[in-house]
Write a protein that holds these residues in place. Structure first.
Motif, PDB file in Angstrom:
ATOM      1  N   ALA A 580       0.719  -1.234  -0.070  1.00 14.50           N
ATOM      2  CA  ALA A 580       0.040  -0.193   0.088  1.00 14.50           C
ATOM      3  C   ALA A 580       0.980   1.141  -0.042  1.00 14.50           C
ATOM      4  N   ALA A 581       1.918   1.239   0.503  1.00 12.75           N
ATOM      5  CA  ALA A 581       2.970   2.373   0.976  1.00 12.75           C
ATOM      6  C   ALA A 581       3.442   2.765  -0.476  1.00 12.75           C
ATOM      7  N   LEU A 582       3.900   1.492  -1.395  1.00  8.54           N
ATOM      8  CA  LEU A 582       4.643   1.656  -2.603  1.00  8.54           C
ATOM      9  C   LEU A 582       3.478   2.186  -3.559  1.00  8.54           C
ATOM     10  N   ARG A 583       2.271   1.690  -3.601  1.00  6.02           N
ATOM     11  CA  ARG A 583       1.186   2.158  -4.354  1.00  6.02           C
ATOM     12  C   ARG A 583       0.896   3.812  -4.149  1.00  6.02           C
ATOM     13  N   TYR A 584       0.886   4.232  -2.813  1.00  4.04           N
ATOM     14  CA  TYR A 584       0.751   5.483  -2.490  1.00  4.04           C
ATOM     15  C   TYR A 584       1.778   6.442  -3.213  1.00  4.04           C
ATOM     16  N   ALA A 585       3.189   5.854  -2.925  1.00  5.31           N
ATOM     17  CA  ALA A 585       4.199   6.687  -3.570  1.00  5.31           C
ATOM     18  C   ALA A 585       4.260   6.475  -5.378  1.00  5.31           C
ATOM     19  N   ARG A 586       3.686   5.778  -5.865  1.00  6.57           N
ATOM     20  CA  ARG A 586       3.591   5.657  -7.230  1.00  6.57           C
ATOM     21  C   ARG A 586       2.482   6.574  -7.626  1.00  6.57           C
ATOM     22  N   ASP A 587       1.246   6.467  -7.091  1.00  5.32           N
ATOM     23  CA  ASP A 587      -0.038   7.183  -7.470  1.00  5.32           C
ATOM     24  C   ASP A 587       0.554   8.809  -7.299  1.00  5.32           C
ATOM     25  N   HIS A 588       1.170   8.958  -6.316  1.00  6.33           N
ATOM     26  CA  HIS A 588       1.572  10.529  -6.045  1.00  6.33           C
ATOM     27  C   HIS A 588       2.563  11.032  -7.150  1.00  6.33           C
ATOM     28  N   LEU A 589       3.636  10.199  -7.371  1.00 10.82           N
ATOM     29  CA  LEU A 589       4.500  10.595  -8.343  1.00 10.82           C
ATOM     30  C   LEU A 589       3.718  10.643  -9.611  1.00 10.82           C
ATOM     31  N   MET A 590       2.909   9.818 -10.209  1.00  8.07           N
ATOM     32  CA  MET A 590       2.286  10.016 -11.388  1.00  8.07           C
ATOM     33  C   MET A 590       1.377  10.786 -11.704  1.00  8.07           C
ATOM     34  N   LYS A 591       0.654  11.258 -10.554  1.00  2.82           N
ATOM     35  CA  LYS A 591      -0.298  12.318 -10.634  1.00  2.82           C
ATOM     36  C   LYS A 591       0.163  13.734 -10.886  1.00  2.82           C
ATOM     37  N   HIS A 592       1.342  13.774 -10.042  1.00  3.33           N
ATOM     38  CA  HIS A 592       2.060  15.130 -10.131  1.00  3.33           C
ATOM     39  C   HIS A 592       3.248  15.602 -10.952  1.00  3.33           C
ATOM     40  N   PHE A 593       3.882  14.052 -11.507  1.00  2.37           N
ATOM     41  CA  PHE A 593       4.976  14.352 -12.103  1.00  2.37           C
ATOM     42  C   PHE A 593       4.812  13.541 -13.556  1.00  2.37           C
ATOM     43  N   GLY A 594       3.898  12.827 -13.595  1.00  6.23           N
ATOM     44  CA  GLY A 594       3.631  11.928 -14.648  1.00  6.23           C
ATOM     45  C   GLY A 594       4.591  10.574 -14.916  1.00  6.23           C
ATOM     46  N   THR A 595       5.384  10.408 -13.862  1.00  5.61           N
ATOM     47  CA  THR A 595       6.352   9.580 -13.961  1.00  5.61           C
ATOM     48  C   THR A 595       6.999   9.084 -12.732  1.00  5.61           C
ATOM     49  N   VAL A 596       7.195   7.904 -12.520  1.00  2.00           N
ATOM     50  CA  VAL A 596       7.952   7.439 -11.204  1.00  2.00           C
ATOM     51  C   VAL A 596       9.244   7.548 -11.006  1.00  2.00           C
ATOM     52  N   LYS A 597       9.908   8.114 -12.280  1.00  2.00           N
ATOM     53  CA  LYS A 597      11.303   8.464 -12.371  1.00  2.00           C
ATOM     54  C   LYS A 597      11.480  10.054 -11.905  1.00  2.00           C
ATOM     55  N   VAL A 598      11.405  10.129 -10.738  1.00  2.00           N
ATOM     56  CA  VAL A 598      11.439  11.582 -10.369  1.00  2.00           C
ATOM     57  C   VAL A 598      12.644  11.847  -9.421  1.00  2.00           C
ATOM     58  N   PRO A 599      13.800  12.619  -9.873  1.00  2.00           N
ATOM     59  CA  PRO A 599      14.758  13.078  -9.128  1.00  2.00           C
ATOM     60  C   PRO A 599      14.337  13.659  -7.661  1.00  2.00           C
ATOM     61  N   PHE A 600      14.963  13.156  -6.673  1.00  2.00           N
ATOM     62  CA  PHE A 600      14.527  13.547  -5.402  1.00  2.00           C
ATOM     63  C   PHE A 600      14.483  15.174  -5.082  1.00  2.00           C
ATOM     64  N   GLY A 601      15.237  15.801  -5.920  1.00  2.00           N
ATOM     65  CA  GLY A 601      15.136  17.316  -5.621  1.00  2.00           C
ATOM     66  C   GLY A 601      14.201  17.921  -6.306  1.00  2.00           C
ATOM     67  N   GLU A 602      13.219  16.966  -7.093  1.00  2.00           N
ATOM     68  CA  GLU A 602      12.074  17.512  -7.786  1.00  2.00           C
ATOM     69  C   GLU A 602      11.004  17.308  -6.736  1.00  2.00           C
ATOM     70  N   LEU A 603      11.115  16.592  -5.973  1.00  2.00           N
ATOM     71  CA  LEU A 603      10.003  16.226  -4.943  1.00  2.00           C
ATOM     72  C   LEU A 603      10.491  17.306  -3.798  1.00  2.00           C
ATOM     73  N   GLN A 604      11.561  17.059  -3.201  1.00  2.00           N
ATOM     74  CA  GLN A 604      11.765  17.953  -2.166  1.00  2.00           C
ATOM     75  C   GLN A 604      12.507  19.163  -2.157  1.00  2.00           C
ATOM     76  N   ARG A 605      11.713  20.191  -1.639  1.00  4.89           N
ATOM     77  CA  ARG A 605      12.436  21.463  -2.264  1.00  4.89           C
ATOM     78  C   ARG A 605      12.593  22.552  -0.631  1.00  4.89           C
ATOM     79  N   HIS A 606      13.644  23.304  -1.115  1.00  5.37           N
ATOM     80  CA  HIS A 606      13.868  24.181   0.055  1.00  5.37           C
ATOM     81  C   HIS A 606      13.275  25.596  -0.379  1.00  5.37           C
ATOM     82  N   VAL A 607      12.205  25.871   0.339  1.00  4.76           N
ATOM     83  CA  VAL A 607      11.399  26.858  -0.141  1.00  4.76           C
ATOM     84  C   VAL A 607      11.262  28.105   0.852  1.00  4.76           C
ATOM     85  N   ARG A 608      11.497  29.391   0.543  1.00  6.53           N
ATOM     86  CA  ARG A 608      11.039  30.616   1.037  1.00  6.53           C
ATOM     87  C   ARG A 608      10.769  31.680   0.319  1.00  6.53           C
TER      88      ARG A 608
END
Length: 707
Positions: A580-608
């Motif tokens: 279930a955890a892996l499916r959640y990760a897959r679904d999240h990446l597909m929904k927002h990035f269109g692929t499961v091959k997402v460099p970590f820096g695209e997912l995790q951002r340092h924002v201000r």
């Protein structure tokens, strides 16, 4: 009638005489108060801003420096300064609503104000009281000059006693002062999950290729808010010259370095707080048994106001005082609470003297004050001393009881005595043969090379120190054991390591194996996801695609295991939860990035503000980072690596490299709101100096408070 009028005149004359005396006393007090601060001439105080906006505060005396520190801090983050003080005046609920009200109630139940009132005149040195009074004078002056920034009209003026109380609360939160309250209020008397955060390590010349002594100050704190770091340099003609970090509202540097020595803090986990179950009378209300006698609880009430939309409502919570002190009621009965944090008022003063120490002897003398109730301390100095202590101020409790459990609350045998373990009784290491000391919030019995480590039997068991490692401690040991001797580049590589090592310990990280072992043949819909994830090299740099799947998976896994109350037993993860955890990760990446091959820096951002940068690191990494959901499916850094200071004591003096997560100012209008972010995410630092003349020469601005 004449006699009645004579009586009125007589009473009036007596009242007038009394009033005259009272007015005279008030005037004398006012003159005394005023005299203390007419000596502080802001023209004597220099706030020297470097190109990064960091304030270097110089004045002839420490008292004047304290005034300047308050002013400079308020210029950069007055909101957070106030948030440190609002609960001391029971105003946090009025400003922040329900969550703030909890802090108000906590402070009242701990009766911190009464503690300070009773001990302020006797327990603090005259020198430090002048420093504290000067600090609040600076804060009050800023509030008068900038009324539009004041969060609540009832907050100012602030007194020195309230400043000291704020430090008690702040230091208490580092010892999980809230933990026993949570247990009792929830009705669940269980062990907490061990908090995470902070690394510190020191390396002596014997293990240095460059014949230098190294110190890493690397706390893992929230990146913004009351527990975030504020960098400052304090200089006086009275021997103060220290650069480091404090919390906004801190009257001294909390960790940093001067020309002679430096130190770092990490959170530690001895038994700071205990809970006692009272035996109540079967029929007489609020009556409890103690040493065979029935005694009455003293009922009190904590009150505050809660902001709900445009209105404020009054709320209250009853509490009681028993022989044990603070006592609370829940559905299961009455419980008394003992905490280490409200047994001294010397927290702020101890940091002041640590700032001024010039050698190990003076530093240890400052530690002997035992004002700071907890936190590990890792130390290094120019004489090549390295030192580590799992610091605490804990009483010598009765060894016949198991202090890890709820204690019987009906006997004086379980009362906390007013006798405390001295510094030398705590887990302490001085110049171990192995040439290094370290702590990553793990057990103090793994603090250096194996042959030099203390054994649990070397320390009194009632102190309650843990005996376990965590992922960061195991990874640090794995790395440093590769070196017979190391140089500064090696030292930095260890500090900035972003790899989940071969030895995985931490509860969340254990499940890396469970996730890795999911069989793609059984779950064909996860084939591509598992292909990316199972070929991941366990690094969490910004290019790592597997890290994106892992971080998302453990977020879901956390939720699933909490729902069945198994969060503290991660080794018992179930296959369906991993899937279930892996499916959640897959679904999240597909929904927002269109692929499961997402460099970590695209997912995790340092924002201000309008700056958004790729950032690596994850939970229980040496270069740790924790993130929260942001916009467009991304996650924003919120805690972990924050203020970093790498210190080298060389034959030519001390070298300092530092970086903060965002910049020197928390005000959006400042050019220093985001100007350190690029350095931070690139694992770079800025060179700093303790040389006042160099600071002045390179300054972008020099001015006086109020100018």
């Amino acid at each position: 009638m004449k006699h009645r009028n004579d009586l009125k005149i007589h009473l009036f004359n007596r009242l007038t005489a009394t009033m005259r005396k009272l007015i005279l006393v008030l005037l004398l007090n006012a003159v005394s108060f005023s005299t203390a601060f007419t000596q502080i001439n802001p023209e004597h105080i220099e706030i020297i801003r470097d190109k990064w906006g960091v304030p270097h505060i110089y004045a002839p005396t420490d008292v004047e420096v304290a005034y300047g520190l308050a002013w400079a801090t308020a210029e950069d983050d007055f909101k957070t300064v106030q948030e440190q003080l609002l609960p001391i005046k029971s105003l946090m609920g009025s400003v922040q609503g329900k969550d703030g009200a909890i802090a108000d109630i906590l402070v009242q139940m701990l009766e911190i104000d009464s503690l300070v009132e009773a001990r302020y005149d006797t327990d603090l040195s005259p020198q430090f009281k002048k420093v504290a009074e000067a600090y609040v004078a600076g804060a009050n002056a800023y509030a008068r000059a900038h009324p539009e920034e004041v969060l609540h009209k009832g907050l100012f003026p602030v007194s020195a006693k309230e400043l000291v109380a704020g430090h008690i609360l702040g230091a208490g939160l580092l010892t999980s002062i809230q933990s026993p309250f949570t247990k009792v209020f929830s009705g669940s008397i269980t062990q907490d999950e061990v908090p995470r955060g902070s690394n510190a390590f020191a390396v002596s010349r014997r293990k240095s290729k460059e014949n230098q002594t190294y110190l890493a100050i690397n706390s893992h704190q929230p990146l913004e808010g009351p527990a975030s770091w504020y960098e400052v340099h304090l200089i006086s003609d009275e021997g103060t010259n220290i650069l480091g970090a404090t919390f906004a509202g801190g009257v001294a540097v909390f960790h940093g370095a001067n020309e002679h020595l430096g130190w770092a803090h990490t959170v530690n986990h001895p038994d700071f707080n205990d809970v006692f179950k009272l035996t109540m009378h079967p029929t007489e209300k609020n009556t409890y048994k103690f040493d065979g006698k029935w005694l009455k609880l003293e009922k009190r009430k904590a009150k505050t106001k809660v902001k709900i939309g445009p209105i404020k409502i009054s709320v209250s919570r009853p509490y009681y005082i028993s022989k044990y002190g603070l006592t609370l009621q829940n559905d299961n009965g009455y419980y008394a609470i003992a905490v280490a944090a409200n047994r001294s008022i010397k927290q702020a003063e101890q940091w002041y003297w640590m700032n001024k120490a010039t050698n190990l002897e003076e530093f240890r003398k400052a530690l002997d004050l035992q004002g700071i109730p907890g936190t590990n301390i890792v130390y290094a100095d120019k004489e090549d001393n390295i030192f580590y202590v799992s610091n605490s101020r804990l009483p010598k409790r009765n060894p016949n009881y198991d202090w890890t459990k709820v204690l019987p609350g009906d006997t004086s045998a379980t009362l906390w005595p007013n006798e405390y373990f001295p510094l030398d009784s705590l887990p302490l290491y001085l110049n171990p043969e192995s040439g290094y000391v370290y702590n990553t919030n793990h057990s103090p019995f793994y603090a250096t090379g194996e042959k030099d480590n203390l054994k649990p039997t070397d320390v009194n068991k009632t102190l309650g120190h843990p005996h376990v490692n965590n992922n960061r401690s195991l990874r640090f040991k794995e790395l440093i054991d590769q070196y017979d001797k190391l140089d500064y580049e090696d030292f930095k590589r260890i500090k900035y390591d972003q790899f989940y090592g071969e030895k995985l310990y931490d509860n969340r990280i254990i499940n890396l194996h469970g996730l890795m072992e999911v069989d793609a043949a059984k779950y064909p819909d996860l084939k591509e996801t598992l292909n990316v994830f199972q070929n991941w090299d366990h690094k969490t740099d910004t290019t790592a695609e597997g890290a994106s799947i892992f971080i998302l998976s453990i977020r879901k896994l956390t939720s699933l295991m909490r729902s069945r109350n198994a969060y503290k037993n991660w080794g018992e993860g179930k296959e369906d939860e991993f899937v279930a955890a892996l499916r959640y990760a897959r679904d999240h990446l597909m929904k927002h990035f269109g692929t499961v091959k997402v460099p970590f820096g695209e997912l995790q951002r340092h924002v201000r503000g309008d700056v958004s940068l790729a950032i690596g690191g994850g939970p229980e990494i040496l270069a740790a980072m924790y993130s929260s959901p942001g916009e467009n499916g991304r996650f924003h850094s919120r805690a972990g690596d924050s203020y970093i200071s790498l210190v080298r004591f060389t034959k030519d003096g001390v070298l300092l490299e530092t970086v903060n997560a965002y910049g020197a100012s928390a005000k959006e209008s400042s050019p220093h709101y985001t100007d350190q972010m690029q350095m931070f995410v690139r694992h770079e630092r800025k060179m700093m100096t303790l040389d006042l003349q160099k600071v002045r020469k390179e300054a972008e601005r020099i001015y006086h408070p109020g100018k």
